[in-house]
Motif scaffolding. Structure first.
Motif, short mmCIF file in Angstrom:
data_model
loop_
_atom_site.label_atom_id
_atom_site.label_comp_id
_atom_site.label_asym_id
_atom_site.label_seq_id
_atom_site.Cartn_x
_atom_site.Cartn_y
_atom_site.Cartn_z
N PRO A 7 0.84 -1.16 -0.16
CA PRO A 7 0.10 0.10 -0.03
C PRO A 7 0.84 1.26 0.09
N GLN A 8 0.36 2.09 -0.52
CA GLN A 8 0.87 3.48 -0.62
C GLN A 8 0.16 4.62 0.15
N LEU A 9 0.92 5.59 0.93
CA LEU A 9 0.30 6.51 1.75
C LEU A 9 0.47 7.79 1.02
N ARG A 10 -0.59 8.63 0.77
CA ARG A 10 -0.50 9.78 0.41
C ARG A 10 -1.27 10.88 1.16
N PHE A 65 -6.29 14.68 5.41
CA PHE A 65 -6.45 13.34 5.21
C PHE A 65 -5.58 12.64 4.82
N LEU A 66 -5.11 11.44 5.37
CA LEU A 66 -4.00 10.61 4.97
C LEU A 66 -4.83 9.31 4.33
N LEU A 67 -4.34 9.01 3.35
CA LEU A 67 -4.90 7.87 2.51
C LEU A 67 -3.94 6.72 2.29
N CYS A 68 -4.65 5.60 2.44
CA CYS A 68 -3.68 4.56 2.08
C CYS A 68 -4.51 3.59 0.83
N GLU A 69 -3.54 3.49 0.07
CA GLU A 69 -4.39 2.92 -1.50
C GLU A 69 -3.52 1.82 -1.91
N ALA A 118 1.50 7.38 10.76
CA ALA A 118 1.60 8.58 9.88
C ALA A 118 0.88 9.57 10.56
N ALA A 119 -0.25 9.53 10.93
CA ALA A 119 -1.08 10.51 11.69
C ALA A 119 -0.07 11.00 12.89
N GLU A 120 0.65 10.32 13.69
CA GLU A 120 1.36 10.59 14.89
C GLU A 120 2.50 11.45 14.38
N SER A 121 3.06 11.19 13.24
CA SER A 121 4.43 11.80 12.66
C SER A 121 3.70 13.06 12.28
#
Length: 179
Positions: A7-10, A65-69, A118-121
């Protein structure tokens, strides 16, 4: 679901509102409509989780909003308010994780954990010392997840929609600012 996903985060853009809305309705109903879809749940799903509602929230400057795709499909997302906000219990102030939603068939394979990290970062990078969130008190799976990744239950609050009030637990975690 392929357990070997890459998965990719963006970060989300306004074009993502419709997929975020669809995933939100799916996860919301899967979580709350355990005894069937009542009119209050349907109204909440189609108003609060509409594409227009998310388009409006995506335009807010401190909301991220952080997405995982995977490939072209959305598997999960984290919605954050990245400004110092007081938690509804204790003197905890920090970023709020408004929601962390992962598609039901993609749960348990690390997507939620990756989005949460990622949210914590993102919160720590803004100099915020805590990340806090609320969880429906009957969502035992989510409560167990947050406890397993270092969050502490710091109190109770409630959430009211469509005339019904639901008990929630508040979880918080201290962050290392500016990681």
């Amino acid at each position: 679901m392929n357990r070997r996903l890459q998965p990719q985060l963006r970060q989300a853009t306004p074009d993502d509102a419709v997929t975020i809305a669809a995933l939100s309705v799916q996860v919301f109903l899967d979580t709350y409509a355990t005894e069937g879809i009542r009119p209050d749940l349907a109204r909440e799903a189609f108003s609060h989780y509409s594409a227009q509602a998310f388009a409006t929230r995506l335009a807010e400057p401190d909301r991220v909003f952080l997405l995982c795709e995977h490939a072209t499909g959305l598997l999960g997302f984290a919605e954050l308010l990245l400004r110092p906000l007081p938690a509804p219990a204790q003197p905890t102030v920090g970023a709020e994780l408004v929601r962390l939603y992962v598609q039901p068939q993609a749960q348990g394979i690390g997507i939620g954990r990756g989005l949460l990290q990622a949210a914590e970062s993102a919160a720590a990078d803004r100099g915020l010392l805590h990340l806090w969130l609320t969880v429906w008190e009957d969502n035992h799976r989510a409560r167990g997840f947050y406890e397993a990744v270092g969050y502490t239950d710091i109190g109770a609050t409630s959430y009211t929609f469509q005339g019904n009030t639901y008990g929630n637990r508040i979880f918080a975690k201290a962050l290392l600012a500016g990681r």
